[in-house]
Design a protein around this motif. Sequence first.
Motif, PDB file in Angstrom:
ATOM      1  N   GLN A 180     -18.887 -33.057  38.148  1.00  0.00           N
ATOM      2  CA  GLN A 180     -18.761 -31.870  38.998  1.00  0.00           C
ATOM      3  C   GLN A 180     -18.442 -30.629  38.170  1.00  0.00           C
ATOM      4  O   GLN A 180     -19.020 -29.562  38.383  1.00  0.00           O
ATOM      5  N   PHE A 181     -17.521 -30.769  37.212  1.00  0.00           N
ATOM      6  CA  PHE A 181     -17.123 -29.610  36.405  1.00  0.00           C
ATOM      7  C   PHE A 181     -18.271 -29.109  35.531  1.00  0.00           C
ATOM      8  O   PHE A 181     -18.598 -27.914  35.549  1.00  0.00           O
ATOM      9  N   TRP A 182     -18.879 -30.003  34.757  1.00  0.00           N
ATOM     10  CA  TRP A 182     -19.858 -29.569  33.769  1.00  0.00           C
ATOM     11  C   TRP A 182     -21.215 -29.200  34.376  1.00  0.00           C
ATOM     12  O   TRP A 182     -21.991 -28.471  33.744  1.00  0.00           O
ATOM     13  N   MET A 183     -21.478 -29.654  35.583  1.00  0.00           N
ATOM     14  CA  MET A 183     -22.740 -29.300  36.232  1.00  0.00           C
ATOM     15  C   MET A 183     -22.585 -28.114  37.186  1.00  0.00           C
ATOM     16  O   MET A 183     -23.537 -27.733  37.877  1.00  0.00           O
ATOM     17  N   ASP A 184     -21.410 -27.514  37.213  1.00  0.00           N
ATOM     18  CA  ASP A 184     -21.139 -26.361  38.076  1.00  0.00           C
ATOM     19  C   ASP A 184     -21.605 -25.084  37.373  1.00  0.00           C
ATOM     20  O   ASP A 184     -21.086 -24.724  36.313  1.00  0.00           O
ATOM     21  N   ASP A 185     -22.566 -24.381  37.959  1.00  0.00           N
ATOM     22  CA  ASP A 185     -23.100 -23.160  37.353  1.00  0.00           C
ATOM     23  C   ASP A 185     -22.028 -22.073  37.232  1.00  0.00           C
ATOM     24  O   ASP A 185     -22.046 -21.273  36.288  1.00  0.00           O
ATOM     25  N   SER A 189     -20.885 -20.235  33.812  1.00  0.00           N
ATOM     26  CA  SER A 189     -20.948 -18.784  33.629  1.00  0.00           C
ATOM     27  C   SER A 189     -19.627 -18.209  33.130  1.00  0.00           C
ATOM     28  O   SER A 189     -19.598 -17.161  32.476  1.00  0.00           O
ATOM     29  N   ARG A 190     -18.522 -18.904  33.410  1.00  0.00           N
ATOM     30  CA  ARG A 190     -17.192 -18.423  32.993  1.00  0.00           C
ATOM     31  C   ARG A 190     -16.748 -19.010  31.651  1.00  0.00           C
ATOM     32  O   ARG A 190     -15.673 -18.671  31.152  1.00  0.00           O
ATOM     33  N   ALA A 191     -17.551 -19.889  31.082  1.00  0.00           N
ATOM     34  CA  ALA A 191     -17.156 -20.556  29.834  1.00  0.00           C
ATOM     35  C   ALA A 191     -17.046 -19.551  28.694  1.00  0.00           C
ATOM     36  O   ALA A 191     -17.935 -18.712  28.505  1.00  0.00           O
ATOM     37  N   PRO A 192     -15.966 -19.603  27.925  1.00  0.00           N
ATOM     38  CA  PRO A 192     -15.842 -18.693  26.776  1.00  0.00           C
ATOM     39  C   PRO A 192     -16.884 -19.017  25.717  1.00  0.00           C
ATOM     40  O   PRO A 192     -17.366 -20.148  25.611  1.00  0.00           O
ATOM     41  N   LYS A 193     -17.237 -18.006  24.934  1.00  0.00           N
ATOM     42  CA  LYS A 193     -18.202 -18.190  23.853  1.00  0.00           C
ATOM     43  C   LYS A 193     -17.668 -19.211  22.847  1.00  0.00           C
ATOM     44  O   LYS A 193     -16.470 -19.377  22.677  1.00  0.00           O
ATOM     45  N   GLY A 194     -18.576 -19.855  22.177  1.00  0.00           N
ATOM     46  CA  GLY A 194     -18.174 -20.819  21.167  1.00  0.00           C
ATOM     47  C   GLY A 194     -18.287 -22.238  21.668  1.00  0.00           C
ATOM     48  O   GLY A 194     -19.280 -22.620  22.293  1.00  0.00           O
TER      49      GLY A 194
END
Length: 331
Positions: A180-185, A189-194
Amino acid sequence: MTAFTRRDLLSAAAGAAAATSLPFNQPARAAAPPAGKQTAGWYRYKIGSIEVTVATDGVNRFKMAEDHVTNIKKDVVNAALAEVFMEKDMMTTPYNPIAINTGSKLAIIDTGTGESNYKKSNGTAGQFVTNLAAAGIDRNAVDVAIISHYHGDHMNGVLMDDNSLTYPNAEIAVPAKEHQFWMDDGEMSRAPKGRMEGNFKNVRRVFTPEVLKRVKTYEWGKELIPGVTAQGTPGHTPGHSSFVIASGSDSVYVQSDVTHVPFLFVRHPDWHAFYDQDGAMAEATRRKVYDMLVADRMRVQGFHYPFPSLAHVEKHGSGYREIPVMWNPNI
């Protein structure tokens, strides 16, 4: 009792070298060529009637980042490496997925880094499928591929180098909360760079339409196949899962990444690896699991433990200490 000095040892070494230079009457023979490679890496043991095969995926060796342990200075980490006779500033990470044969089901827990990494690393990692085959396990016979969490070293091996399915006849069992977490768009979109952004992209790369057709989510506390029960161990990732394999009166705790390499994170459970998404939660989980392992005297199978990665643990100082299980020539 005879006491040897360093001078005695050096003199003996010099004498041995001189002896090798003396002429002999027997004819010279050609030296045997060095093999230049390791044997296949697999080890098998029983949990009651269940047969477990540890088939190493190899290792990764890399320059350690300044923040490899986010809450401890690097010189302290280097001191801990020196205590276990390891090189400063370098990290060696083993990968050890397992196969489980219950008699009615053949399953694997985690898939390693994948065939693509075997080619990229010149065979140093990505060895899981090769070692399974060496152990007599056909990847086409696997019924269930169980994934503990969505980091590449645990799930990239779902795909072969050409993006075909590594286990074409297997259901792919994944933690519901993790999926659920990793497949949530929105989360993506909120994931930090890197690193986090890269993890999201890798998850979407691995979970092709063909993979998604075979995905079945599981809940913590549920038996996935006979004798294998999922355990919630969040912190490393939101849905990070471990497993208890039990048969008869025997059991083993498959800890996934509750700790990373034991010579740092078992012995220092308060250290937060930069891989841990929530360091404080990961530490709390780590202590809870390891207190249970000590109290129950339960063996632990550690993905990042040195091969064959089966150990007992005990309390040691403010942390714990891993004690490898003695190699058994019998199953």
